[in-house]
Design a protein around this motif. Structure first.
Motif, short mmCIF file in Angstrom:
data_model
loop_
_atom_site.label_atom_id
_atom_site.label_comp_id
_atom_site.label_asym_id
_atom_site.label_seq_id
_atom_site.Cartn_x
_atom_site.Cartn_y
_atom_site.Cartn_z
N ARG A 138 1.63 -12.21 -5.04
CA ARG A 138 0.77 -11.17 -4.01
C ARG A 138 -0.72 -11.50 -4.76
O ARG A 138 -1.05 -11.81 -5.92
CB ARG A 138 1.15 -9.91 -5.14
N ARG A 142 -2.65 -5.66 -3.96
CA ARG A 142 -1.69 -5.75 -2.90
C ARG A 142 -0.85 -5.05 -4.22
O ARG A 142 -0.45 -3.57 -4.62
CB ARG A 142 -0.85 -6.91 -2.65
N GLN A 146 0.08 -1.39 -4.88
CA GLN A 146 1.95 -0.77 -4.91
C GLN A 146 1.79 0.67 -5.91
O GLN A 146 2.74 1.12 -6.14
CB GLN A 146 2.52 -2.12 -4.97
#
Length: 187
Positions: A138, A142, A146
């Motif tokens: 990832r 990202r 999160q």
């Protein structure tokens, strides 16, 4: 003969358990090394402690903005119990300085708290990826998004739970007016 047979069975069981224990210890040791548990734990501890300083800055800035009239005497009476009499004058100056409004301290405290807490959640995401063998690559962005989502969610839940704990039934009644909550849960 019977005692000897019982002793041999017991001895065989102990040896088998010892072999199983050694095998389990070897597996756990290999997994600890493979997943870098100690490095990840150090990262989580660092970010947890790192987030405490901005949290204290934010709380001090909020207390200075609230302008509660009896706050300074109340804090000093609590500190008088904990601090020796000779040091109380210095503590009084420090608390008085904290309760004076400071420009920009609230925004600095909130932004630095969000930064350090998202660092902690990013370290937690990395730890869980290593523990559960997730190799999905990832992007850094990202992971940070999160972490920001987890930070805001846990902060909101913590705020609601603290309000419910402090306000008690009044908070439940307030929520009942906003959201459709069943009667027994409201009061």
């Amino acid at each position: 003969a019977r005692r000897r047979q019982t002793f041999q069975r017991w001895r065989h069981r102990v040896r088998r358990r010892w072999r199983e224990t050694r095998c389990l210890a070897a597996i756990v040791g290999r997994e600890l090394i493979r997943t870098n548990v100690f490095d990840v734990a150090a990262g989580l501890a660092f970010w947890s402690m790192m987030s405490m300083v901005p949290l204290l800055i934010t709380v001090a800035a909020l207390l200075s903005l609230l302008r509660l009239p009896g706050l300074l005497p109340e804090l000093l009476s609590v500190m008088a119990i904990l601090v020796p009499a000779d040091s109380l004058a210095m503590v009084e100056r420090m608390i008085g300085g904290l309760l004076e409004p400071h420009r920009g301290m609230l925004s600095f405290g909130i932004l630095s708290y969000i930064w350090s807490t998202t660092g902690g959640f990013t370290a937690l995401i990395t730890a869980l990826n290593a523990a559960y063998d997730v190799n999905t690559p990832r992007s850094w962005l990202r992971d940070r998004l999160q972490a920001v989502f987890l930070t805001s969610t846990s902060g909101g839940l913590l705020t609601v739970s603290l309000l419910a704990l402090i306000a008690g039934p009044h908070f439940g009644h307030f929520l009942g007016q906003i959201f459709p909550i069943p009667g027994p849960l409201e009061g």
